[in-house]
Design an enzyme around this catalytic site. Sequence first.
Site, PDB file in Angstrom:
ATOM      1  N   HIS A   1     128.354  49.325  68.082  1.00  0.00           N
ATOM      2  CA  HIS A   1     127.214  48.783  67.321  1.00  0.00           C
ATOM      3  C   HIS A   1     127.545  47.397  66.750  1.00  0.00           C
ATOM      4  O   HIS A   1     126.705  46.499  66.753  1.00  0.00           O
ATOM      5  CB  HIS A   1     126.844  49.697  66.143  1.00  0.00           C
ATOM      6  CG  HIS A   1     125.914  50.818  66.499  1.00  0.00           C
ATOM      7  ND1 HIS A   1     124.671  50.591  67.042  1.00  0.00           N
ATOM      8  CD2 HIS A   1     126.029  52.166  66.378  1.00  0.00           C
ATOM      9  CE1 HIS A   1     124.064  51.762  67.236  1.00  0.00           C
ATOM     10  NE2 HIS A   1     124.870  52.729  66.845  1.00  0.00           N
TER      11      HIS A   1
ATOM     12  N   HIS B   1     131.725  54.586  69.221  1.00  0.00           N
ATOM     13  CA  HIS B   1     130.266  54.410  69.209  1.00  0.00           C
ATOM     14  C   HIS B   1     129.864  53.387  68.132  1.00  0.00           C
ATOM     15  O   HIS B   1     129.066  52.478  68.392  1.00  0.00           O
ATOM     16  CB  HIS B   1     129.616  55.775  68.947  1.00  0.00           C
ATOM     17  CG  HIS B   1     128.121  55.757  68.830  1.00  0.00           C
ATOM     18  ND1 HIS B   1     127.300  56.422  69.715  1.00  0.00           N
ATOM     19  CD2 HIS B   1     127.295  55.178  67.916  1.00  0.00           C
ATOM     20  CE1 HIS B   1     126.031  56.223  69.357  1.00  0.00           C
ATOM     21  NE2 HIS B   1     125.998  55.494  68.268  1.00  0.00           N
ATOM     22  N   GLU B   2     130.453  53.525  66.953  1.00  0.00           N
ATOM     23  CA  GLU B   2     130.091  52.628  65.840  1.00  0.00           C
ATOM     24  C   GLU B   2     130.642  51.221  66.049  1.00  0.00           C
ATOM     25  O   GLU B   2     129.966  50.240  65.720  1.00  0.00           O
ATOM     26  CB  GLU B   2     130.566  53.209  64.500  1.00  0.00           C
ATOM     27  CG  GLU B   2     129.958  54.552  64.115  1.00  0.00           C
ATOM     28  CD  GLU B   2     128.437  54.591  64.152  1.00  0.00           C
ATOM     29  OE1 GLU B   2     127.805  53.566  63.837  1.00  0.00           O
ATOM     30  OE2 GLU B   2     127.872  55.641  64.523  1.00  0.00           O
TER      31      GLU B   2
ATOM     32  N   CYS C   1     122.137  58.766  68.704  1.00  0.00           N
ATOM     33  CA  CYS C   1     122.192  57.595  67.828  1.00  0.00           C
ATOM     34  C   CYS C   1     120.905  57.569  67.015  1.00  0.00           C
ATOM     35  O   CYS C   1     119.824  57.795  67.576  1.00  0.00           O
ATOM     36  CB  CYS C   1     122.301  56.337  68.678  1.00  0.00           C
ATOM     37  SG  CYS C   1     122.346  54.831  67.701  1.00  0.00           S
TER      38      CYS C   1
HETATM   39 NI    NI Z   1     124.491  54.808  66.943  1.00  0.00          NI
END
Ligand code: NI
Length: 183
Positions: free
Chosen positions: A158, A154-155, A111
């Site tokens: 966020h 993953h995004e 990341c």
């Molecule tokens: Ni990331």
Amino acid sequence: MELPKLKILDEKHKILHTTSKEVTFPVDKDTQKLCYDMIKYLEMSQDEKIAEKYNLRAGMGLAFIQLGIPKRIFVIANEMDDGTFDEHIIINPKIVSQSEEMIYVGEGEGCLSVNREVEGIVPRNARINLEYYDFEGNKKTIRAREDLSVAFQHEIDHLNGILFVDRIDKKNPYKDQDKMREL
Ligand code: NI
């Protein structure tokens, strides 16, 4: 080509642990331009020579919150075998279905906001179906598998204030490895 000037926040910034807000439509031109700058940045970061010149780490995804902007938008630039990029701008995403099968990135996830070595693996769904919106507010759907499925999850994390390191079991960083397929 000039590298877009982006200030990517490190994990020590608390805003990365907050939930981003839904975007309203149509998306303004400055926000659209920022999306394209983010994609350009990611693509340049994946070019070894450019990465060395600017001292960049390679990244394939970036969320607005990583720039300190709490909007539910992220971009992906995934390099294909022929050297071209599969580009995505994803707004207000929602996972509508996911595979039972779980996968993980063998070498560990990375990341651009986590600037340290991290031990451990992150369980992800091998395939997901995603609903999202384009700049004009048209609803779209996309099916993602393998690397792209991991990148989307993953995004989306966020946008919900979750970093991949938060999903790694501290006591047992390779927990359930035998129940998942390695990418
Ligand atoms: Ni990331």
